[in-house]
Design an enzyme around this catalytic site. Structure first.
Site, PDB file in Angstrom:
ATOM      1  CE1 TYR A  15       3.877  24.031  62.067  1.00  0.00           C
ATOM      2  CE2 TYR A  15       4.073  21.900  63.152  1.00  0.00           C
ATOM      3  CZ  TYR A  15       4.655  22.990  62.525  1.00  0.00           C
ATOM      4  OH  TYR A  15       6.016  23.013  62.337  1.00  0.00           O
TER       5      TYR A  15
ATOM      6  CB  SER B 279       6.782  19.425  60.816  1.00  0.00           C
ATOM      7  OG  SER B 279       6.848  19.144  62.210  1.00  0.00           O
TER       8      SER B 279
END
Lengths: 258, 250
Positions: free
Chosen positions: A153, A140
């Site tokens: 995350y 990401s």
């Protein structure tokens, strides 16, 4: 979206997609299928009703080593080899570290990081010797720079990035390439959930959209377009890289336009 | 035909990576214009337009823009591939070296993007050729390394300032087997040993080919990459994913 021309470059390749029933996962499965691949959507979630009947489904818990072993055995028995693996299964927890419980921390690492490890570990033997193996992990842009309230995350995606390079280094000599795609803001239920915690959602969405040089959110098809390229022979010299696809968001100093 | 009806300009199309991109774009249906400092190279496909141009000279680039404007009315894909490499450290670099290398690699990229801004179609794709050397230093290539860092910075600026009208990305090749790579190896104390050592550092087990870069350029030129902008995409066979420590040490 411009309709993509389908070239059939994955004809008869076996492609396994974890998280294959999610938004981006389904787009990738559709694209692989359209390119001629034999596709296995591996997901804990049930098979979506709309999924093409040619696409195989395997119920897969990425946190379970037994499940990874069973998935590999299924692919071996049905198809004899694997050529493409996309580790797309992932969750997001919208919390700071003080708000995050140890159970939540362990859960997100189990899915996002351990899941990538386990599925890759057990499918690698099926990719060996094919000479065209391509593993695509889901990193990401949050693995490089942080969004507020996404601590665990961000940490999992940083781990996936480092794991991607390590796997590329170890398996390159056997003809297996390993890359990660690093999406920015993609219009998926995960993004809606992220915005769902905020006050004036519509204004915020508009402002965030306008910070993007490309002035829109990404789509699942945008992601599938890059994953499709990385999966095939055109990318045969691309390995060990983190492919940021974010509409230019991270090319700029933060939020200059807000 | 993934580039059907697109008009593309590839600078530095005489040989190597540029030539591979020209041929690939033609095969995918694009109308291709290419240029270089010399005369039209042998064997270039007949339907490719060659315009002798030194991209370091703004007046020559303006003539190129005028030609494309006149012939096609617009430009969909610009690849800034023209590049010069000089195998010197900073101390041995002359003013003339600076003018040549920075003129082509840095000023040339600036010249073309600025000149073609009024010619670009909506959503045009600019593809700059950066380098792994723009992010980590290759020994003895001081100005080359710095010029590629310039290209990387300009790539992001163009994406941020001129999106969404145009997209701008850079491809950062590693060791691609061209004349440029040969001249880098030629300055090694033992050329063969240098090649063997360099090869051992590539997870892919081989050096790159111009077509490896042309493949990525094709993706970036096509509509498949509409969400990609402001990025540096490295194609290096895994070289920079691993530590620069000699693999022989382990």
């Amino acid at each position: 979206m411009t309709k993509s021309r389908i070239t059939g470059h994955l004809e008869n390749r076996v492609a396994v997609v974890t998280g294959g029933c999610g938004g981006i996962g389904q787009a990738m499965c559709r694209r692989f299928h359209a390119e001629g691949a034999i596709v296995v959507a591996a997901d804990l979630a049930p098979r979506p009703a709309a999924m093409h009947t040619d696409i195989h489904y395997f119920q897969h818990d990425v946190t379970s080593e037994q499940s990874a072993i069973d998935l590999a055995a299924f692919v071996q028995a049905e198809f004899g080899a694997a050529h493409v693996l996309v580790n797309a299964a992932g969750i997001e927890i919208e919390k700071t570290i003080e708000e995050t419980t140890l159970d939540e921390w362990n859960k997100i690492f189990a899915i996002n990081v351990t899941g990538t490890f386990l599925t890759s570990k057990h499918l690698l033997p099926l990719m060996r010797g094919t000479d065209v193996g391509s593993i695509i992990n889901f990193g990401s842009y949050d693995g490089f720079i942080a969004d507020p309230g996404l601590a665990a995350y961000c940490a999992t995606k940083g781990a996936v990035h480092a794991l991607t390079k390590a796997m590329a280094c170890d398996y390159g000599p056997e003809g297996i390439r390993v890359n990660a795609i690093c999406p920015g803001y993609v219009d998926t239920p995960m993004l809606q959930s992220f915005f769902g915690d905020s006050g004036d959602i519509e204004t915020l969405k508009q402002e965030v959209r306008n910070v993007h040089p490309i002035r829109r959110y990404g789509t699942a098809d945008d992601m599938a377009n890059l994953v499709n390229w990385l999966a095939g022979d055109e990318a045969r010299y691309a390995t060990g890289q983190l492919w940021v696809l974010d509409g230019g968001l991270s090319a700029q100093v933060q939020q200059m336009r807000l | 035909m993934r580039l059907a009806n697109k008009v593309a300009l590839v600078t530095g199309g005489r040989q190597g990576i540029g030539r591979a991109m020209v041929e690939r774009f033609v095969a995918e249906g694009a109308q291709v214009v290419t240029c270089g400092r010399g005369i039209r190279p042998q064997g270039l496909s007949e339907n490719v337009i060659w315009k002798q141009t030194d991209v370091s000279q703004a007046t020559e680039v303006a003539q190129l823009a005028e030609l494309i404007s006149r012939e096609f009315g617009h430009l969909d894909v610009l690849v800034n591939n023209a590049g010069v490499q000089i195998e010197k450290d900073l101390v041995s670099t002359t003013d003339a070296d600076w003018d040549l290398l920075m003129g082509v690699n840095a000023r040339g990229t600036f010249n073309t993007i600025r000149a073609f801004m009024p010619v670009f179609s909506a959503g045009a794709s600019v593809i700059n050729i950066g380098s792994i050397s723009g992010t980590t230093a290759d020994p003895g290539l001081a100005l080359y390394n710095a010029s590629k860092a310039f290209v990387h910075g300009l790539t992001r600026s163009v994406a941020v300032d001129h999106g969404p009208a145009i997209r701008c990305n850079a491809i950062c090749p590693g060791w691609i087997m061209t004349d440029m790579a040969d001249s880098a190896f030629a300055v090694a104390k033992d050329e063969q040993a240098a090649k063997t050592d360099a090869l051992a550092r590539h997870a892919a087990g081989r050096f790159g080919q111009p077509t490896d870069i042309a493949n990525m350029a094709l993706w970036l030129a096509s509509d498949e990459s509409q969400f990609a902008t402001g990025q540096l995409f490295t194609i290096d066979g895994g070289l920079t994913a691993a530590s620069p420590l000699n693999p022989g040490l382990f």
